[in-house]
Design a protein around this motif. Sequence first.
Motif, PDB file in Angstrom:
ATOM      1  N   SER A 104      56.788  48.210  33.528  1.00 24.36           N
ATOM      2  CA  SER A 104      55.352  48.005  33.770  1.00 24.36           C
ATOM      3  C   SER A 104      55.123  47.237  35.060  1.00 24.36           C
ATOM      4  O   SER A 104      54.183  47.536  35.828  1.00 24.36           O
ATOM      5  CB  SER A 104      54.723  47.261  32.593  1.00 24.36           C
ATOM      6  N   ALA A 105      55.973  46.238  35.319  1.00 25.97           N
ATOM      7  CA  ALA A 105      55.839  45.470  36.561  1.00 25.97           C
ATOM      8  C   ALA A 105      56.115  46.347  37.778  1.00 25.97           C
ATOM      9  O   ALA A 105      55.387  46.288  38.780  1.00 25.97           O
ATOM     10  CB  ALA A 105      56.798  44.282  36.534  1.00 25.97           C
ATOM     11  N   VAL A 106      57.162  47.167  37.706  1.00 24.45           N
ATOM     12  CA  VAL A 106      57.481  48.057  38.826  1.00 24.45           C
ATOM     13  C   VAL A 106      56.332  49.033  39.057  1.00 24.45           C
ATOM     14  O   VAL A 106      55.919  49.281  40.206  1.00 24.45           O
ATOM     15  CB  VAL A 106      58.793  48.807  38.564  1.00 24.45           C
ATOM     16  N   ARG A 107      55.814  49.591  37.987  1.00 24.62           N
ATOM     17  CA  ARG A 107      54.723  50.561  38.128  1.00 24.62           C
ATOM     18  C   ARG A 107      53.489  49.927  38.762  1.00 24.62           C
ATOM     19  O   ARG A 107      52.815  50.546  39.592  1.00 24.62           O
ATOM     20  CB  ARG A 107      54.384  51.158  36.767  1.00 24.62           C
ATOM     21  N   ALA A 135      67.664  44.388  35.477  1.00 26.32           N
ATOM     22  CA  ALA A 135      67.598  44.923  36.834  1.00 26.32           C
ATOM     23  C   ALA A 135      68.425  46.203  36.958  1.00 26.32           C
ATOM     24  O   ALA A 135      67.977  47.199  37.547  1.00 26.32           O
ATOM     25  CB  ALA A 135      68.088  43.876  37.832  1.00 26.32           C
ATOM     26  N   SER A 136      69.630  46.194  36.409  1.00 30.70           N
ATOM     27  CA  SER A 136      70.448  47.406  36.479  1.00 30.70           C
ATOM     28  C   SER A 136      69.866  48.514  35.618  1.00 30.70           C
ATOM     29  O   SER A 136      69.910  49.695  35.991  1.00 30.70           O
ATOM     30  CB  SER A 136      71.897  47.103  36.085  1.00 30.70           C
ATOM     31  N   MET A 137      69.267  48.157  34.478  1.00 34.35           N
ATOM     32  CA  MET A 137      68.653  49.176  33.632  1.00 34.35           C
ATOM     33  C   MET A 137      67.495  49.864  34.353  1.00 34.35           C
ATOM     34  O   MET A 137      67.395  51.103  34.338  1.00 34.35           O
ATOM     35  CB  MET A 137      68.164  48.561  32.325  1.00 34.35           C
ATOM     36  N   ILE A 138      66.618  49.100  34.996  1.00 35.17           N
ATOM     37  CA  ILE A 138      65.492  49.734  35.678  1.00 35.17           C
ATOM     38  C   ILE A 138      65.982  50.510  36.888  1.00 35.17           C
ATOM     39  O   ILE A 138      65.452  51.583  37.215  1.00 35.17           O
ATOM     40  CB  ILE A 138      64.410  48.701  36.059  1.00 35.17           C
ATOM     41  N   ALA A 139      67.025  50.021  37.569  1.00 37.14           N
ATOM     42  CA  ALA A 139      67.564  50.748  38.716  1.00 37.14           C
ATOM     43  C   ALA A 139      68.140  52.099  38.298  1.00 37.14           C
ATOM     44  O   ALA A 139      68.002  53.097  39.020  1.00 37.14           O
ATOM     45  CB  ALA A 139      68.637  49.914  39.407  1.00 37.14           C
ATOM     46  N   LEU A 140      68.770  52.149  37.131  1.00 39.20           N
ATOM     47  CA  LEU A 140      69.468  53.356  36.701  1.00 39.20           C
ATOM     48  C   LEU A 140      68.603  54.294  35.870  1.00 39.20           C
ATOM     49  O   LEU A 140      68.948  55.471  35.723  1.00 39.20           O
ATOM     50  CB  LEU A 140      70.724  52.976  35.912  1.00 39.20           C
ATOM     51  N   THR A 141      67.507  53.786  35.322  1.00 41.74           N
ATOM     52  CA  THR A 141      66.655  54.648  34.488  1.00 41.74           C
ATOM     53  C   THR A 141      65.298  54.928  35.121  1.00 41.74           C
ATOM     54  O   THR A 141      64.561  55.772  34.609  1.00 41.74           O
ATOM     55  CB  THR A 141      66.408  54.024  33.097  1.00 41.74           C
ATOM     56  N   GLY A 142      64.972  54.243  36.210  1.00 37.88           N
ATOM     57  CA  GLY A 142      63.670  54.449  36.850  1.00 37.88           C
ATOM     58  C   GLY A 142      63.690  55.680  37.736  1.00 37.88           C
ATOM     59  O   GLY A 142      63.732  55.581  38.966  1.00 37.88           O
ATOM     60  N   THR A 143      63.659  56.842  37.121  1.00 37.77           N
ATOM     61  CA  THR A 143      63.823  58.090  37.863  1.00 37.77           C
ATOM     62  C   THR A 143      62.509  58.768  38.216  1.00 37.77           C
ATOM     63  O   THR A 143      62.487  59.687  39.035  1.00 37.77           O
ATOM     64  CB  THR A 143      64.694  59.076  37.053  1.00 37.77           C
ATOM     65  N   ASP A 144      61.396  58.354  37.613  1.00 34.00           N
ATOM     66  CA  ASP A 144      60.109  58.967  37.966  1.00 34.00           C
ATOM     67  C   ASP A 144      59.482  58.199  39.122  1.00 34.00           C
ATOM     68  O   ASP A 144      59.881  57.083  39.456  1.00 34.00           O
ATOM     69  CB  ASP A 144      59.175  58.994  36.757  1.00 34.00           C
ATOM     70  N   ASP A 145      58.487  58.805  39.738  1.00 38.87           N
ATOM     71  CA  ASP A 145      57.895  58.214  40.931  1.00 38.87           C
ATOM     72  C   ASP A 145      57.269  56.853  40.672  1.00 38.87           C
ATOM     73  O   ASP A 145      57.207  56.004  41.561  1.00 38.87           O
ATOM     74  CB  ASP A 145      56.839  59.159  41.511  1.00 38.87           C
ATOM     75  N   ASP A 146      56.798  56.609  39.455  1.00 40.13           N
ATOM     76  CA  ASP A 146      56.116  55.357  39.159  1.00 40.13           C
ATOM     77  C   ASP A 146      57.047  54.184  38.900  1.00 40.13           C
ATOM     78  O   ASP A 146      56.638  53.033  38.987  1.00 40.13           O
ATOM     79  CB  ASP A 146      55.206  55.527  37.935  1.00 40.13           C
ATOM     80  N   SER A 147      58.313  54.450  38.547  1.00 36.67           N
ATOM     81  CA  SER A 147      59.202  53.340  38.185  1.00 36.67           C
ATOM     82  C   SER A 147      60.481  53.286  39.016  1.00 36.67           C
ATOM     83  O   SER A 147      61.387  52.529  38.713  1.00 36.67           O
ATOM     84  CB  SER A 147      59.573  53.423  36.697  1.00 36.67           C
ATOM     85  N   ARG A 148      60.534  54.050  40.081  1.00 31.04           N
ATOM     86  CA  ARG A 148      61.739  54.078  40.907  1.00 31.04           C
ATOM     87  C   ARG A 148      61.807  52.843  41.807  1.00 31.04           C
ATOM     88  O   ARG A 148      60.799  52.411  42.367  1.00 31.04           O
ATOM     89  CB  ARG A 148      61.759  55.348  41.762  1.00 31.04           C
ATOM     90  N   VAL A 149      63.015  52.276  41.944  1.00 34.00           N
ATOM     91  CA  VAL A 149      63.252  51.196  42.898  1.00 34.00           C
ATOM     92  C   VAL A 149      64.271  51.679  43.926  1.00 34.00           C
ATOM     93  O   VAL A 149      65.039  52.610  43.675  1.00 34.00           O
ATOM     94  CB  VAL A 149      63.737  49.908  42.203  1.00 34.00           C
ATOM     95  N   ARG A 150      64.292  51.004  45.065  1.00 28.91           N
ATOM     96  CA  ARG A 150      65.136  51.465  46.173  1.00 28.91           C
ATOM     97  C   ARG A 150      66.483  50.761  46.249  1.00 28.91           C
ATOM     98  O   ARG A 150      67.397  51.244  46.911  1.00 28.91           O
ATOM     99  CB  ARG A 150      64.380  51.254  47.490  1.00 28.91           C
ATOM    100  N   ALA A 151      66.607  49.592  45.621  1.00 28.69           N
ATOM    101  CA  ALA A 151      67.843  48.817  45.709  1.00 28.69           C
ATOM    102  C   ALA A 151      67.897  47.853  44.539  1.00 28.69           C
ATOM    103  O   ALA A 151      66.871  47.523  43.943  1.00 28.69           O
ATOM    104  CB  ALA A 151      67.913  48.049  47.033  1.00 28.69           C
ATOM    105  N   ALA A 152      69.116  47.392  44.219  1.00 28.01           N
ATOM    106  CA  ALA A 152      69.277  46.431  43.125  1.00 28.01           C
ATOM    107  C   ALA A 152      70.407  45.469  43.427  1.00 28.01           C
ATOM    108  O   ALA A 152      71.433  45.855  44.015  1.00 28.01           O
ATOM    109  CB  ALA A 152      69.543  47.158  41.804  1.00 28.01           C
ATOM    110  N   VAL A 153      70.222  44.218  43.019  1.00 31.96           N
ATOM    111  CA  VAL A 153      71.281  43.209  43.024  1.00 31.96           C
ATOM    112  C   VAL A 153      71.343  42.604  41.635  1.00 31.96           C
ATOM    113  O   VAL A 153      70.326  42.130  41.112  1.00 31.96           O
ATOM    114  CB  VAL A 153      71.040  42.111  44.076  1.00 31.96           C
ATOM    115  N   CYS A 154      72.529  42.636  41.040  1.00 34.81           N
ATOM    116  CA  CYS A 154      72.707  42.178  39.659  1.00 34.81           C
ATOM    117  C   CYS A 154      73.770  41.090  39.639  1.00 34.81           C
ATOM    118  O   CYS A 154      74.939  41.350  39.953  1.00 34.81           O
ATOM    119  CB  CYS A 154      73.125  43.348  38.760  1.00 34.81           C
ATOM    120  N   TRP A 155      73.358  39.878  39.289  1.00 30.85           N
ATOM    121  CA  TRP A 155      74.276  38.746  39.218  1.00 30.85           C
ATOM    122  C   TRP A 155      74.784  38.615  37.778  1.00 30.85           C
ATOM    123  O   TRP A 155      73.995  38.492  36.837  1.00 30.85           O
ATOM    124  CB  TRP A 155      73.564  37.469  39.608  1.00 30.85           C
ATOM    125  N   TYR A 156      76.106  38.667  37.623  1.00 31.10           N
ATOM    126  CA  TYR A 156      76.845  38.452  36.357  1.00 31.10           C
ATOM    127  C   TYR A 156      76.111  39.039  35.156  1.00 31.10           C
ATOM    128  O   TYR A 156      75.788  38.367  34.189  1.00 31.10           O
ATOM    129  CB  TYR A 156      77.165  36.955  36.147  1.00 31.10           C
TER     130      TYR A 156
END
Length: 278
Positions: A104-107, A135-156
């Motif tokens: 929801s925040a990404v959208r 962060a990794s979940m949204i990076a890997l599952t955000g495949t539609d135009d409304d929830s897609r992100v361009r990059a991710a950094v995941c700490w531990y």
Amino acid sequence: MTIPEPSRLADRILHRDIVVAAHAGFRPLTLDVAVPPAASAPAPVLLFIHGGAWLHGSPKQPADWLMAADPFTTALRAGFAVAFAQYRLSGEARFPAQLDDVRSAVRWLRRDGGALGLDGGRIGVWGESAGGHLASMIALTGTDDDSRVRAAVCWYAPSNLSHMQRQAHPLAEIDHDAPDAPESLLIGGPVPQHPDLARAASPVTYVSPQAPPMLLVHGDRDLIVPVGQSQELAAALRAVGADVELLVIPGAGHCFVGVPLTPIVDTTLAHFRRVLIP
């Protein structure tokens, strides 16, 4: 869309309590956004997701150890806007509620962020521990135009809930298979008894060649989330040809205890600059 009046500070314009989702019987979920005051064009956005074992924490009260390095001011000075996501904790709702809230925040950022001077097409997501998992979940599952992100950094970050116990450090502080383990509380039951739920809540399940560029950072002395979690996700991403970098920090515990944080922040922002700033 109603956006509260911002606070104008010397080094940022701060927008608080932007409502991005509402669920029956639950408080509205909000987003706080800090924008560089002198941005001459729409700014790329880093969406930060706090940790706390999905049980604790708030985007409005970043941890003291994190603010000792103040990575968010550093990000603003580098030209990024920084957004802080709120999500329901595991005592309030089971997974995938947490992922739904981050989505929801990404959208909102993609659809409406332009009103704040944000570039909704240049969003990076950044999280630590449980926040790194989301962060990794949204990076890997955000495949539609409304929830897609361009990059991710995941700490531990946890990446495969079913493998947490087998990968645990010999001095691990958590029995990851126990009913009261954080990941068990997240999915609503002990991980060994709910393999399908654990798989659905594991980022490694969603690896694909379309994954955005990802940086995974983990200490090799982490007694909470095994370093094998980031190693496993990195290997899975490499196997499908995705853009991934794994940085294992010698001597670092959870929250990077035992090592300086500033160089890790610098590496994090370098990853986002490479992808989000031409």
